[in-house]
Enzyme design. Structure first.
Site, PDB file in Angstrom:
ATOM      1  N   ALA A  22       0.834  -1.207   0.000  1.00  0.00           N
ATOM      2  CA  ALA A  22       0.000   0.000   0.000  1.00  0.00           C
ATOM      3  C   ALA A  22       0.866   1.254   0.000  1.00  0.00           C
ATOM      4  O   ALA A  22       0.596   2.212  -0.733  1.00  0.00           O
ATOM      5  CB  ALA A  22      -0.924  -0.020   1.213  1.00  0.00           C
ATOM      6  N   ARG A  25       2.570   1.592  -3.565  1.00  0.00           N
ATOM      7  CA  ARG A  25       1.683   1.924  -4.687  1.00  0.00           C
ATOM      8  C   ARG A  25       0.982   3.265  -4.496  1.00  0.00           C
ATOM      9  O   ARG A  25       0.815   4.018  -5.448  1.00  0.00           O
ATOM     10  CB  ARG A  25       0.697   0.781  -4.918  1.00  0.00           C
ATOM     11  CG  ARG A  25       1.454  -0.450  -5.436  1.00  0.00           C
ATOM     12  CD  ARG A  25       0.595  -1.458  -6.109  1.00  0.00           C
ATOM     13  NE  ARG A  25       1.438  -2.459  -6.752  1.00  0.00           N
ATOM     14  CZ  ARG A  25       1.020  -3.653  -7.112  1.00  0.00           C
ATOM     15  NH1 ARG A  25      -0.228  -4.017  -6.899  1.00  0.00           N
ATOM     16  NH2 ARG A  25       1.849  -4.496  -7.714  1.00  0.00           N
ATOM     17  N   ASP A 128       1.689  -9.249  18.593  1.00  0.00           N
ATOM     18  CA  ASP A 128       1.444  -9.189  20.034  1.00  0.00           C
ATOM     19  C   ASP A 128       0.209  -8.385  20.450  1.00  0.00           C
ATOM     20  O   ASP A 128      -0.306  -8.571  21.544  1.00  0.00           O
ATOM     21  CB  ASP A 128       2.665  -8.608  20.760  1.00  0.00           C
ATOM     22  CG  ASP A 128       3.905  -9.478  20.615  1.00  0.00           C
ATOM     23  OD1 ASP A 128       3.749 -10.655  20.239  1.00  0.00           O
ATOM     24  OD2 ASP A 128       5.013  -8.989  20.873  1.00  0.00           O
ATOM     25  N   ALA A 187     -11.066 -22.759  25.739  1.00  0.00           N
ATOM     26  CA  ALA A 187     -10.077 -23.234  26.724  1.00  0.00           C
ATOM     27  C   ALA A 187     -10.689 -23.222  28.125  1.00  0.00           C
ATOM     28  O   ALA A 187     -11.599 -22.446  28.411  1.00  0.00           O
ATOM     29  CB  ALA A 187      -8.847 -22.325  26.702  1.00  0.00           C
ATOM     30  N   LYS A 214     -15.235 -33.968  32.827  1.00  0.00           N
ATOM     31  CA  LYS A 214     -14.502 -33.430  31.667  1.00  0.00           C
ATOM     32  C   LYS A 214     -13.454 -34.442  31.214  1.00  0.00           C
ATOM     33  O   LYS A 214     -12.758 -35.032  32.032  1.00  0.00           O
ATOM     34  CB  LYS A 214     -13.779 -32.137  32.056  1.00  0.00           C
ATOM     35  CG  LYS A 214     -14.584 -30.893  31.760  1.00  0.00           C
ATOM     36  CD  LYS A 214     -13.727 -29.670  32.006  1.00  0.00           C
ATOM     37  CE  LYS A 214     -14.564 -28.416  31.925  1.00  0.00           C
ATOM     38  NZ  LYS A 214     -14.970 -28.056  30.582  1.00  0.00           N
ATOM     39  N   ARG A 254       3.847 -16.668  13.820  1.00  0.00           N
ATOM     40  CA  ARG A 254       4.281 -15.473  13.086  1.00  0.00           C
ATOM     41  C   ARG A 254       4.197 -15.665  11.575  1.00  0.00           C
ATOM     42  O   ARG A 254       4.358 -14.693  10.823  1.00  0.00           O
ATOM     43  CB  ARG A 254       5.711 -15.099  13.494  1.00  0.00           C
ATOM     44  CG  ARG A 254       5.812 -14.542  14.882  1.00  0.00           C
ATOM     45  CD  ARG A 254       6.676 -13.303  14.953  1.00  0.00           C
ATOM     46  NE  ARG A 254       8.017 -13.501  14.451  1.00  0.00           N
ATOM     47  CZ  ARG A 254       9.117 -13.417  15.194  1.00  0.00           C
ATOM     48  NH1 ARG A 254       9.026 -13.171  16.485  1.00  0.00           N
ATOM     49  NH2 ARG A 254      10.298 -13.564  14.665  1.00  0.00           N
TER      50      ARG A 254
HETATM   51  O1  F6P Z   1       7.117  -9.394  19.158  1.00  0.00           O
HETATM   52  C1  F6P Z   1       6.764 -10.525  18.464  1.00  0.00           C
HETATM   53  C2  F6P Z   1       7.318 -11.743  19.111  1.00  0.00           C
HETATM   54  O2  F6P Z   1       6.944 -12.841  18.322  1.00  0.00           O
HETATM   55  C3  F6P Z   1       6.942 -11.955  20.579  1.00  0.00           C
HETATM   56  O3  F6P Z   1       5.653 -12.497  20.722  1.00  0.00           O
HETATM   57  C4  F6P Z   1       8.046 -12.876  21.035  1.00  0.00           C
HETATM   58  O4  F6P Z   1       8.248 -12.775  22.418  1.00  0.00           O
HETATM   59  C5  F6P Z   1       9.230 -12.358  20.282  1.00  0.00           C
HETATM   60  O5  F6P Z   1       8.728 -11.693  19.138  1.00  0.00           O
HETATM   61  C6  F6P Z   1      10.223 -13.414  19.821  1.00  0.00           C
HETATM   62  O6  F6P Z   1      11.296 -12.754  19.234  1.00  0.00           O
HETATM   63  P1  F6P Z   1      12.421 -13.421  18.351  1.00  0.00           P
HETATM   64  O7  F6P Z   1      11.991 -13.369  16.938  1.00  0.00           O
HETATM   65  O8  F6P Z   1      13.592 -12.535  18.553  1.00  0.00           O
HETATM   66  O9  F6P Z   1      12.602 -14.825  18.826  1.00  0.00           O
END
Ligand code: F6P
Length: 321
Positions: A22, A25, A128, A187, A214, A254
């Protein structure tokens, strides 16, 4: 505003590429020259810039990660290296810098603006969700959906084997990934850095569950919770006599293609960031409040504390009885 630069910094987050696309462009659409900086602040220190064209960001909207790479720059913490970064920006006659990243990354942008007068805009990119000024950060929705998918699968096998599972999720000092995935995944217990819970409470809850029929308990533990997953499991095994497994989701959270929510948020933030620079409005943090894309003074935005939705925690307690 003629020339702008954009970088991604800190932990990568699904949707960073959408934000980059974004920025590139829209920047070009408004008649600007757009440069990307490779590897976040490290690239700024090294002068590692790339002139971007419309096609440079083709076919990335759906991709996780960040095509311009990211880093956690230890060097940028020191003023001499920030000075180097500033000189590189000046050499290339960059009029404005867009930083896509989390708390630390946007703080870096703030320092550049305060120390050297660089016009900056921050875009919240982190799984996060720990930036208090915005309801959502880019990547959070995708990460929660990834955790939810894992909980759903783990639930099947936990139930079949009549055992409990501790699922450890990311989030640093923020419990949002654990809270939202735990709430939507059914959970029994979520353990958050922001909320004190004793090991005894956890064990009692699991025992109550077993007594009431449970078959299993799912415990979502945020990585910032003060008792380690290993210690928790040891106590649970001893107290309940049940088998307890640990699943650490780690970097799975991630990666992956961003959800539609993250793509929309990232794209809208990217567009607004460019428009602010075009209009001569600097040192702002863009984000989302009540469904609207908004911007705040960067320094003030970084002071905002993220708030925990405690009613969700209460909901988990009642719903999992
Ligand atoms: O900030 C994002 C994050 O994935 C956190 O949740 C986690 O504590 C940290 O980065 C892990 O960092 P790295 O990539 O340095 O292992």
């Amino acid at each position: 505003m003629k020339r702008i630069a954009v970088l991604t910094s800190g932990g990568d987050a699904p949707g960073m590429n959408a934000a980059l696309r974004a920025v590139v462009r829209y920047g070009i659409y408004y008649g600007m020259e757009v440069y990307s900086v490779h590897r976040g602040y490290e690239g700024l220190i090294e002068g590692d810039f790339e002139r971007m064209h419309r096609r440079s960001v083709a076919d990335i909207l759906h991709r996780g990660g960040t095509i311009i790479k990211t880093a956690r720059s230890e060097r940028f913490m020191h003023k001499e290296f920030r000075e180097k970064a500033f000189q590189n920006l000046q050499k290339l006659k960059i009029d404005g810098l867009i930083v896509i990243g989390g708390n630390g990354s946007l703080t870096g942008a703030k320092m550049l603006s305060e120390e050297f007068g660089i016009p900056v805009i921050g875009i919240p990119g982190t799984i996060d969700n720990d930036l208090g000024y915005t309801d959502n950060t880019i990547g959070f929705d995708t990460a929660v959906n990834t955790v939810l998918d894992a909980i759903t699968k783990i639930r099947d096998t936990s139930s079949s084997h009549e055992r409990s599972t501790v699922i450890e999720v990311m989030g640093r000092n923020c419990g949002d990934i654990a809270l939202y995935s735990g709430f939507s995944g059914g959970a029994e217990i979520v353990l958050l850095p922001e909320m004190e819970t004793s090991v005894k409470e956890v064990c009692d809850k699991v025992k109550e569950g077993i007594e009431s029929g449970k078959l299993h308990s799912i415990i979502v533990r945020a990585e910032g919770f003060p008792v380690s997953s290993q210690d928790l499991i040891k106590a649970l095994k001893e107290e309940t006599g049940q088998d307890v497994k640990l699943v650490v989701l780690s970097y799975l959270q991630r990666g992956g293609s961003p959800t539609f929510r993250d793509r929309v948020l990232a794209t809208e933030c990217g567009v607004l960031a460019v428009e602010l620079l075009r209009d001569g409005i600097f040192n702002r943090a863009v984000g989302e409040v009540s469904g609207k894309i908004v911007h705040f003074d960067l320094a003030k935005a970084l002071e905002a504390k993220s708030t925990l939705r405690e009613e969700l925690l209460q909901g988990i307690k009642v719903l999992s009885m």
